[in-house]
Design an enzyme around this catalytic site. Structure first.
Site, mmCIF file in Angstrom:
data_model
loop_
_atom_site.group_PDB
_atom_site.id
_atom_site.type_symbol
_atom_site.label_atom_id
_atom_site.label_comp_id
_atom_site.label_asym_id
_atom_site.label_seq_id
_atom_site.Cartn_x
_atom_site.Cartn_y
_atom_site.Cartn_z
ATOM 1 N N ASP A 52 0.873 -1.180 0.000
ATOM 2 C CA ASP A 52 0.000 0.000 0.000
ATOM 3 C C ASP A 52 0.909 1.228 0.000
ATOM 4 O O ASP A 52 1.918 1.252 0.703
ATOM 5 C CB ASP A 52 -0.885 -0.010 1.256
ATOM 6 C CG ASP A 52 -2.091 0.894 1.125
ATOM 7 O OD1 ASP A 52 -3.229 0.387 1.187
ATOM 8 O OD2 ASP A 52 -1.908 2.126 0.952
ATOM 9 N N TYR A 111 -14.715 6.585 -12.706
ATOM 10 C CA TYR A 111 -14.377 5.544 -11.734
ATOM 11 C C TYR A 111 -14.924 4.190 -12.217
ATOM 12 O O TYR A 111 -14.190 3.211 -12.333
ATOM 13 C CB TYR A 111 -14.940 5.911 -10.354
ATOM 14 C CG TYR A 111 -14.935 4.754 -9.390
ATOM 15 C CD1 TYR A 111 -13.746 4.155 -9.006
ATOM 16 C CD2 TYR A 111 -16.137 4.243 -8.875
ATOM 17 C CE1 TYR A 111 -13.738 3.071 -8.130
ATOM 18 C CE2 TYR A 111 -16.140 3.169 -8.004
ATOM 19 C CZ TYR A 111 -14.932 2.578 -7.640
ATOM 20 O OH TYR A 111 -14.943 1.507 -6.789
#
Ligand code: UDP
Length: 335
Positions: free
Chosen positions: A31, A139
């Site tokens: 991450d 998106y």
């Protein structure tokens, strides 16, 4: 299995990492902490800070990985309308790189975090996987593009993949839950009102073609969602790409959600009607029959009261600490 979980410091990713560890898998979380929280990564996971695809490729090069669960993505609808180029880069281009890294290092098992936003405004509900995909924002378009790319990789290069199209994910699992710098989602926003961090909740429109005029959504508990990822990993077969919806099959209006939060928290939660939010469909309800029938997915926490109760337990223990940290960073919501 030895698994790479990208985006495992985010809300859904960290709950999934926890559930996969509890099921006995070994987990490396990758991450970049742009939106994720380091403290959400389970202590038993190996943590690497970095970007997809470059760092993912380095991790997979170490060898021994059986699969990848790919959550890392940009995921704010409003923001995607303003800076679509960043969504195409960070979602699509990054995932193409990840697929290449998987191919190079011969890792064939993939679970991808897709979304109901791939369907856009549905012609009818509940939504089944064979219905038309017409995303109404970048998106949703980027997630759909990735679904197509994964299908090609499955056909040509033997990847065994599952895309899970989430409806409205909510709830928490113990100490992991929704804790974003920029919060746009209904339940965490309402709970911030109950905590006294916001004065009221705005209801985005009460003139929708729904029973009480407010939008209807299908809320799914994040623990049930996480369990679906586990099932998908265990049943992926090389050369096949499956797509499943994940929801509870029940729809709740914005007003019903606010009322449930009032009941659970005991707070009056003032609400005010505001204009409709651009891009919102009136009603989104999933049919999850396919994953139930094919993988035996059996959600355990389907009632809204449990979802809100778990979210409230998480949000209230997070309390003022997170609120002060959020204030100090002074961010502006994009939607
Ligand atoms: N919503 C609202 N007020 C808010 C945030 C959301 O009325 O402050 C509504 C929104 O219009 C939608 C529903 O709540 O109908 C769920 O929105 P959310 O952003 O949580 O998820 P989405 O359905 O957009 O994925």
């Amino acid at each position: 299995m030895k698994l790479l979980v990208t985006g495992g410091a985010g809300y859904v990713g960290s709950v999934c990492a926890k559930v996969l560890l509890e099921a006995g898998h070994s987990v490396t979380v990758l991450d970049n902490l742009t939106t994720g929280n380091r403290e959400a990564v389970p202590a038993e996971a190996t943590f690497v800070q970095g970007d997809v695809p470059d760092m993912a490729s380095e991790i997979l090069a170490d060898g021994g990985y059986d699969g990848v669960v790919h959550f890392a993505a940009r995921s704010l609808v409003g923001e995607s309308m303003e800076v679509p180029e960043e969504y195409w880069r960070d979602n699509v281009v990054a995932t193409l790189g990840l697929l290449e890294a998987m191919r190079r290092h011969e890792v064939t098992n993939l679970v991808f975090s897709s979304t109901a936003a791939t369907y856009g405004e549905p012609e009818q509900v509940p939504i089944t996987e064979d219905m038309a995909t017409n995303p109404t924002n970048p998106y949703g378009a980027t997630k759909l593009a990735i679904d197509y790319a994964i299908t090609s990789y499955a056909q040509a290069h033997g990847i065994g993949a599952t895309s899970l199209r989430y409806f409205n994910v909510a709830g928490a699992y113990g100490e992991v839950g929704e804790n974003r710098d920029v919060e746009t989602h209904l339940i965490p926003l309402i709970l911030q009102v109950a905590l006294g961090h916001r004065d009221k909740i705005f209801i985005f429109g009460e003139d929708w073609p729904t029973p009480d005029g407010t939008c209807v959504r299908d809320y799914i508990h994040v623990r049930d969602l996480a369990h679906a990822h586990e099932l998908a990993l265990e049943t992926n077969r090389p050369g096949s790409h499956r797509i499943y919806n994940l929801g509870s099959g029940d729809g709740y209006s914005v007003r019903e959600v606010i009322d449930m939060c009032r009941t659970v928290t005991g707070h009056p939660i003032p609400a005010e009607v505001a204009p409709r939010r651009a891009g919102d469909p009136a009603t989104l309800i999933a049919s999850s029959r396919k994953i139930m029938e094919e993988l035996g997915w059996d959600p355990q926490y389907t009632d809204l009261e449990t979802i809100v109760t778990d979210a409230w337990a998480f949000t209230s223990q997070l309390g003022d600490r997170a609120h002060s940290a959020r204030r100090a960073r002074t961010v502006t919501p994009s939607r």
